[in-house]
Each structure stands twice: as structure tokens, then as C-alpha cells.
Design an enzyme around this catalytic site. Structure first.
Site, PDB file in Angstrom:
ATOM      1  N   CYS A 283       0.827  -1.217   0.000  1.00 31.68           N
ATOM      2  CA  CYS A 283       0.000   0.000   0.000  1.00 31.68           C
ATOM      3  C   CYS A 283       0.863   1.269   0.000  1.00 31.68           C
ATOM      4  O   CYS A 283       1.993   1.259   0.485  1.00 31.68           O
ATOM      5  CB  CYS A 283      -0.910   0.013   1.228  1.00 31.68           C
ATOM      6  SG  CYS A 283      -2.253  -1.190   1.152  1.00 31.68           S
TER       7      CYS A 283
ATOM      8  N   ASP B 288      11.641  -7.841  -3.101  1.00 29.83           N
ATOM      9  CA  ASP B 288      12.509  -7.909  -1.932  1.00 29.83           C
ATOM     10  C   ASP B 288      13.140  -9.291  -1.744  1.00 29.83           C
ATOM     11  O   ASP B 288      14.107  -9.436  -1.006  1.00 29.83           O
ATOM     12  CB  ASP B 288      11.724  -7.491  -0.683  1.00 29.83           C
ATOM     13  CG  ASP B 288      11.307  -6.012  -0.752  1.00 29.83           C
ATOM     14  OD1 ASP B 288      12.123  -5.196  -1.212  1.00 29.83           O
ATOM     15  OD2 ASP B 288      10.163  -5.693  -0.385  1.00 29.83           O
TER      16      ASP B 288
ATOM     17  N   HIS C  49      -1.513  -6.526  -8.134  1.00 25.71           N
ATOM     18  CA  HIS C  49      -0.135  -6.346  -8.608  1.00 25.71           C
ATOM     19  C   HIS C  49       0.278  -7.480  -9.540  1.00 25.71           C
ATOM     20  O   HIS C  49      -0.370  -8.528  -9.590  1.00 25.71           O
ATOM     21  CB  HIS C  49       0.834  -6.298  -7.429  1.00 25.71           C
ATOM     22  CG  HIS C  49       1.017  -7.615  -6.731  1.00 25.71           C
ATOM     23  ND1 HIS C  49       0.053  -8.172  -5.898  1.00 25.71           N
ATOM     24  CD2 HIS C  49       2.042  -8.512  -6.754  1.00 25.71           C
ATOM     25  CE1 HIS C  49       0.482  -9.327  -5.427  1.00 25.71           C
ATOM     26  NE2 HIS C  49       1.685  -9.572  -5.935  1.00 25.71           N
TER      27      HIS C  49
ATOM     28  N   GLN D 279       4.120  -9.238 -11.513  1.00 27.97           N
ATOM     29  CA  GLN D 279       5.572  -9.311 -11.391  1.00 27.97           C
ATOM     30  C   GLN D 279       6.203  -9.279 -12.780  1.00 27.97           C
ATOM     31  O   GLN D 279       5.571  -9.639 -13.774  1.00 27.97           O
ATOM     32  CB  GLN D 279       5.978 -10.593 -10.682  1.00 27.97           C
ATOM     33  CG  GLN D 279       5.388 -10.733  -9.283  1.00 27.97           C
ATOM     34  CD  GLN D 279       6.066 -11.838  -8.484  1.00 27.97           C
ATOM     35  OE1 GLN D 279       7.286 -11.903  -8.402  1.00 27.97           O
ATOM     36  NE2 GLN D 279       5.269 -12.708  -7.886  1.00 27.97           N
TER      37      GLN D 279
ATOM     38  N   HIS E 138       0.907 -12.369 -27.476  1.00 33.39           N
ATOM     39  CA  HIS E 138      -0.318 -12.933 -26.898  1.00 33.39           C
ATOM     40  C   HIS E 138      -0.188 -13.077 -25.394  1.00 33.39           C
ATOM     41  O   HIS E 138       0.928 -13.123 -24.861  1.00 33.39           O
ATOM     42  CB  HIS E 138      -0.658 -14.293 -27.530  1.00 33.39           C
ATOM     43  CG  HIS E 138       0.410 -15.333 -27.367  1.00 33.39           C
ATOM     44  ND1 HIS E 138       1.568 -15.330 -28.119  1.00 33.39           N
ATOM     45  CD2 HIS E 138       0.502 -16.404 -26.548  1.00 33.39           C
ATOM     46  CE1 HIS E 138       2.331 -16.361 -27.778  1.00 33.39           C
ATOM     47  NE2 HIS E 138       1.712 -17.035 -26.815  1.00 33.39           N
TER      48      HIS E 138
ATOM     49  N   HIS F 201      -1.552 -15.534 -22.070  1.00 39.03           N
ATOM     50  CA  HIS F 201      -2.228 -16.760 -21.633  1.00 39.03           C
ATOM     51  C   HIS F 201      -2.853 -16.501 -20.275  1.00 39.03           C
ATOM     52  O   HIS F 201      -2.179 -15.982 -19.373  1.00 39.03           O
ATOM     53  CB  HIS F 201      -1.219 -17.904 -21.453  1.00 39.03           C
ATOM     54  CG  HIS F 201      -0.587 -18.381 -22.710  1.00 39.03           C
ATOM     55  ND1 HIS F 201      -1.280 -19.088 -23.656  1.00 39.03           N
ATOM     56  CD2 HIS F 201       0.685 -18.288 -23.168  1.00 39.03           C
ATOM     57  CE1 HIS F 201      -0.451 -19.397 -24.651  1.00 39.03           C
ATOM     58  NE2 HIS F 201       0.740 -18.923 -24.382  1.00 39.03           N
TER      59      HIS F 201
ATOM     60  N   MET G  46      -4.138 -30.803 -11.483  1.00 37.99           N
ATOM     61  CA  MET G  46      -3.215 -31.304 -12.506  1.00 37.99           C
ATOM     62  C   MET G  46      -2.207 -32.157 -11.740  1.00 37.99           C
ATOM     63  O   MET G  46      -1.194 -31.655 -11.258  1.00 37.99           O
ATOM     64  CB  MET G  46      -2.514 -30.148 -13.220  1.00 37.99           C
ATOM     65  CG  MET G  46      -3.429 -29.306 -14.082  1.00 37.99           C
ATOM     66  SD  MET G  46      -4.012 -30.207 -15.570  1.00 37.99           S
ATOM     67  CE  MET G  46      -4.990 -28.903 -16.350  1.00 37.99           C
TER      68      MET G  46
END
Ligand SMILES: O=P(O)(O)O[C@H]1O[C@H](CO)[C@@H](O)[C@H](O)[C@H]1O
Ligand SMILES: O=P(O)(O)O[C@H]1O[C@H](CO)[C@@H](O)[C@H](O)[C@H]1O
Lengths: 351, 351
Positions: B55, B78, B166, B168, B299, B301, B316
Site C-alpha cells: 500500500c 525484496d 499487482h 511481477q 499474446h 495466456h 493437474m
């Protein structure tokens, strides 16, 4: 500070069975975990539950009644992903919209009449019976099907919906992706080096020792150099063996022994019934029985999801799905931990 | 009874981006589910939590204080899996024990100052800012690194440990497995058919319609013919675009629009904040910038884990890990469900 150290410095390792790389970033174990916490595995399963469709004498979804079995028990999966008679989608397809017929059978095999045991808690003779049945199934289904996949999903975390000890066997009219890839890799290595990949590998690991978890005169269990799951292991015979049904009676006893020891260590790691998916890979069958498969070596893969504790697993998500698998401790660290654990099961230890 | 029907009869479908097959067994949706039930995603996240390190104005693990940001906010992870300066493990290795240097950077990017919004609940202009930042990062990090992986793990089920919106960005000195495979497949198709694989595919899907979820004049979102995850989608521009930083201002607006519509449908499917891992794939960068990459098409996914409800995911596991991926409803069934859902978000609907 600039001498390479696998625990300190991230690096890539090559998986020669899949022709892929894994990113090893052991320093990541330092990061705190504030994410999802799993329910710990159920530790108090009743020996016999009248509503469990896998117990002896109970009725299954299709109305069939299980016999009063006292060893292993095999039946057809009531909701099979593969059925023997699916029609062919037909040919003449666009290259981007290709489909093929898939035919096969799906079986379920209970390991024991009791719901409150698992392989490491079963007697050695009882585990040998499981191995004999596996061999029988590969012999029987492998007489026509090119691939017979024996696998065990253990624990709710691995999608297993029944606590009764059991595995599954899916035989198919096609060679699935994973064995097809492994076949290509083993064949190429054999052609280049004149020796089966996994035989050479087993010899090297037996000498190096640092990734060995348990070893006997006939068998070896290691955290492979290229392991992706934190406590992944590879179990294989030291002799050149193509398929599980080629194992001698003595090797089957040895296998029961090493399985019990490996799985006891797994359970002792976090003192829970350790979840995993495992399965056997051996030379292809059916039409491949008459081909030269000397590049193959029988082996089992164990893929356990846990990373930090009984309730914190490794997530194979964003980066792993889109780019490349990543692990947070070195295979050598994982092997050392497992190797140093007791071979007496935490549930049967007195005190 | 012997005419092939994809909903009735299991079959294999070919994934031309990965050169693998998926087993489609739609009749398996009939089986009852007695297995693991997930915690439904958190629906009441506070807008500002003084203890949340993502935040505005809060302190992170390393002691740094976040600025009072009012749009996107970028910082170094971090606990990075990739650092810029790891030493080389050295050469002269045994073929079964190969390692390589891995170097790179890991960044985190907040989408918005508020913790209680997600992309489909953000204004279109706010989503455009996210896209502009993605493009900037690919431009900047891609000037030297061969691969820049933008990905979002959304929801605790996908290993995300922070509810603040968020993503990455991990840039590496190597081409990871997945893009390397996709590069090979797209290149081979282009060589054989003289057209980029995904451009041909987008044209076909726009005509066939049965797997389209949302489409605009510039963009297309489909459940691909070869989808493995139940509600997996593929999002791509209709024009030939190599990388996200090649998108025009108008195309970025169009992307913000289709993302909001697609993600609203996802959330509306089970009326929860839909978990997924997603990521962008575009032509490789760094040393590859000067090569011919015309076989590539940008593209994204989307890989969402849920199958039956807000709390039952697709596992899976055994067969999928050891043999081949398997799905329980057809891509056409999934596309139809998503297509028919409202584009008004369940959280903002009045009544
Ligand atoms: O970086 P995070 O969000 O802490 O971690 C999450 O995403 C990473 C990249 O997909 C994974 O390696 C981790 O297992 C997962 O928990
Ligand atoms: O057959 P089961 O135990 O019902 O199902 C489990 O194993 C299968 C084979 O790995 C998977 O396809 C399922 O997703 C999983 O829930």
C-alpha cells in the site's frame, strides 16, 4: 564473493529426461510466507467406513458390491477418462485444429483392505503384493496398449478424493506427452554415449552420494540433480531393467523395502502422511514390444507438493507456468534432510 | 452411437504452440466430487491496510517506504529469484550434471493505490496506465535481457500472498523453457506455411466463432482449441504485433477494454474474484532484437485453476504430471459459458 556456490547463487540445471532447465534460487527460502496455508492431511482415518466405496464389502457408485478382499483389489474406474470404444474424430484436419482418437481403460487398485494404512505402514509382504499386481497389469494391458501409466495421487492436496490407500492405472492407445519426451531424450543419449542415460546417472549418483536418500544393493532413491519439486525423488533399479514386469522376485522384495524406507522418511519430514503424486515409467509396450528399447531404464518419479511445512506447499504458478520451473532449495539440501531422517515411522515409534 | 461427438467421446487435441497433446474427456464432468474444497477467495479486502507492504506510504520488508503513489508503482522484488550478479558455475561438466549461470532482475508492479480493486473494477484509463508500464518495462529491460516475463498470480489459490492488485516482471539472461518451445513451434509453422501461426489461428477462430469469448475490432479472446485448464483463454491482437511495446495508443485502449470485459466475465462465472495466473509472450528481446522474429505474434495466456465452482479446482496431478494433461469439459463448452455471461461486474450491478 565471486566463487560460485549453489546454495548462495541462483543457477540453471539441465533435466536430461525432459530436455528442459530448472531455475534453482536457494536464497529464496529466506523470504517470509504470508500466503495460502493448506489444511494438514487427515491423520485419523477410520479403518473401515461403511460409506467409503473403496472398502471391502461396500457398494460403489455403479451399484456393484466390493468383495471382502484381504489383499489388493482391482476394479474399473467408475468415471473413466479413457474408454475402449471412442470413435475416431476423422482425418483431413487443419494443422491448427488437429484431433485424434483416444482409447483405453482406467482402473483403480486398492493396496489393502484397511483405510488407515499407507504403503510405509504396510508389511513388506503386503507391499510386494502391490508390486506383483503392478507387474501383472503392465504385462496384461501392455500386451496391446502402447502405454500403461501406473500412478498414485496421495492426499487431498494432490486431488485425491478418497483416503483409502489406492493407485490408478490408465492404459492408452497413444504414447502420452511425458513418456514420448522421455523416450526421445533417453534414445538420443544412448545413441550418443552408448549407454542408457539412467544407468549412467545411477552409477554417478551412487558414487557422488550427495543426492542419495536411500540405497540398497539393487535400488537407488535420489533427489535428482534437476529436481523441480522441493522433495522430488527418482527411484530406480541399479540393474538394466526395461519394465516393472521384468523385475525378479528378489528385486520386488528389494523394491518393497526401499519404498517403505523412502516413504517413511517422507512421512517423518513433517510428521504427517506426506502428500505426493507418483508414477512408473518403463519402456513402451504394445506395438513397441518388438522394437529395440535398450535406451530405456525403469524408474518411478515422486512429486510431493510441500515446501516449508505440513501446510505450506510450493506453488508452481505464474513464472513456472509461463516461463520456467523454479525451486527454492537445492536438491542437495533436500536430499540431506531426507537422508538424515529416521527410518522408523513417527506413527509406530514407541514413547 | 458411432458418430464422433467431442462432448460425448474422449479424444486428443494438438497444441501447436507447445507440440503436445491434451486428453479431452468431457463425460468426466458427471463424476461427483468428494475431494478437497478450497477456501473461497477473500471478498472483503480493506482499501488501505497499514500493515500491507504494497500500500502507498507503508514500509516494506527491506525498510524502504513506499511513495504516496496514485497510479502504478514499481519496485524491486525484496526476495528475488533472479539477481544481476550471480557467478558462473563453470564449464567442462558431465552431460548429466549440467548447470548454467542465471542472471536477471525481479520487479513487482502495483496496478493501483487501492487494495480493494482488481483490473476489471478499475477504470479503463487506469488499465491503460498498467499496459503503458508493461510496454515501458519490456522496452527497458528488453534492451539487454533476452526474455522479460510479465505475469500476474491472482488469488491465494495461485500462490499469491498479497491481495493488493499487482503483477511481477522477471527478466533473465536466458530464454526460459516455455518461450523457447513456443519460439521453435512458431518458427516451424511460419517456415512451412508462410504465415505466423497465431495470425492464421486468430483468423480461423474469428470465423468459426465457437471458441470466441470476447472480440473487438483489434483484439480477440478465445478458449483455445487445445486449452488444458478448464477456463483457459488466449488473448491476442488481430494485427501482426511482435511485442507489447509495439502496440499503438489505440490498441492499448482496445486492450484495456477487452481485458476488463474478459476479466469481468471470469469474475461473474462463479461470482468471486476469479483466481488465475496470466502472462505475456512476445518475440524475444536483447540479442534477439536484431534477428528476424516475424514468426512471433504477441499474446497473453490466462490459466485459471477452477473447474466446478468457486471452491473446486482442477487438479493437474498424477496422470497429468506423469503422462499427459487431461480436461473435463470441452473448450467449446467453456467458451460458450464465458461468452454468455454478463459484461457488467457482479460487484457493481445495482439491485
Ligand atoms: O513471488 P511470490 O509471489 O512471492 O511467489 C509466487 O510466485 C512465484 C513465481 O511464479 C513462485 O515461484 C512462488 O512459488 C509463488 O508463491
Ligand atoms: O481420478 P480421480 O482421483 O477422481 O481424479 C484425480 O486424478 C486425475 C488423474 O491424475 C485427475 O485428472 C483429476 O483432476 C484428479 O482430481
Amino acid at each position: 564473493t565471486h566463487t560460485f556456490g549453489p546454495v548462495l547463487h541462483q543457477h540453471l540445471r539441465y533435466n536430461p529426461l525432459r530436455d528442459t532447465w530448472v531455475l534453482v534460487s536457494a536464497h529464496r527460502m529466506k523470504r517470509p510466507w504470508a500466503g495460502q496455508v493448506e489444511k494438514p492431511p487427515e491423520e485419523h482415518v477410520p479403518r473401515h467406513d461403511p460409506h467409503n466405496p473403496l472398502c471391502p464389502g461396500n457398494t460403489r457408485a455403479n451399484g456393484e458390491i466390493n468383495p471382502d478382499y484381504d489383499s489388493t483389489f482391482l476394479f474399473e474406474n467408475d468415471f473413466p477418462a479413457l474408454q475402449p470404444d471412442a470413435p475416431d474424430p476423422g482425418s483431413g484436419q487443419h494443422p491448427l485444429f488437429q484431433s485424434r482418437a483416444a482409447r483405453g481403460v482406467c482402473k483403480v487398485m486398492c493396496f489393502h483392505p484397511w483405510s488407515d494404512v499407507t504403503l510405509p505402514l504396510m508389511k513388506k509382504e503386503e507391499v510386494v503384493k502391490v508390486i506383483d499386481k503392478w507387474a501383472e497389469l503392465v504385462e496384461e494391458l501392455g500386451s496391446t496398449y502402447p502405454w500403461v501409466q501406473i500412478f498414485e495421487n496421495k492426499g487431498a492436496m494432490m486431488g485425491c478424493s478418497n483416503p483409502h490407500p489406492h493407485c490408478q492405472v490408465w492404459a492408452s492407445n497413444f504414447l502420452p506427452n511425458e513418456p514420448a519426451l522421455s523416450d526421445r531424450c533417453q534414445r538420443a543419449f544412448h545413441q550418443k554415449h552408448g549407454e542408457p542415460l539412467l544407468l549412467q546417472y545411477a552409477k554417478q549418483e551412487a558414487e557422488k552420494k550427495e543426492r542419495v536418500v536411500v540405497e540398497t544393493s539393487d535400488w537407488l532413491a535420489v533427489v535428482p540433480y534437476w529436481a523441480t519439486w522441493p522433495y522430488q525423488t527418482l527411484l530406480l533399479p541399479r540393474r538394466h531393467v526395461l519394465r516393472i514386469n521384468d523385475l525378479t522376485a528378489e528385486e520386488r522384495e528389494g523394491l518393497a523395502d526401499i519404498m517403505r524406507r523412502l516413504l517413511t522418511k517422507y512421512d517423518n519430514l513433517f510428521e504427517i502422511s506426506f502428500p505426493y503424486s507418483m508414477g512408473w515409467h518403463g519402456a513402451p509396450t504394445g506395438p513397441h514390444l518388438t522394437e529395440d528399447n535398450s535406451h530405456w531404464q525403469l524408474h518411478a518419479h515422486y512429486y510431493p507438493p510441500l515446501l516449508r511445512s505440513a501446510t505450506v506447499k510450493k506453488f508452481m504458478v505464474g513464472y513456472e507456468m509461463l516461463a520456467q520451473e523454479q525451486r527454492d532449495l537445492t536438491p542437495e539440501q533436500a536430499a540431506e534432510k531426507l537422508r538424515n531422517l529416521s527410518e522408523e515411522h513417527y506413527k509406530t515409534r514407541d514413547n
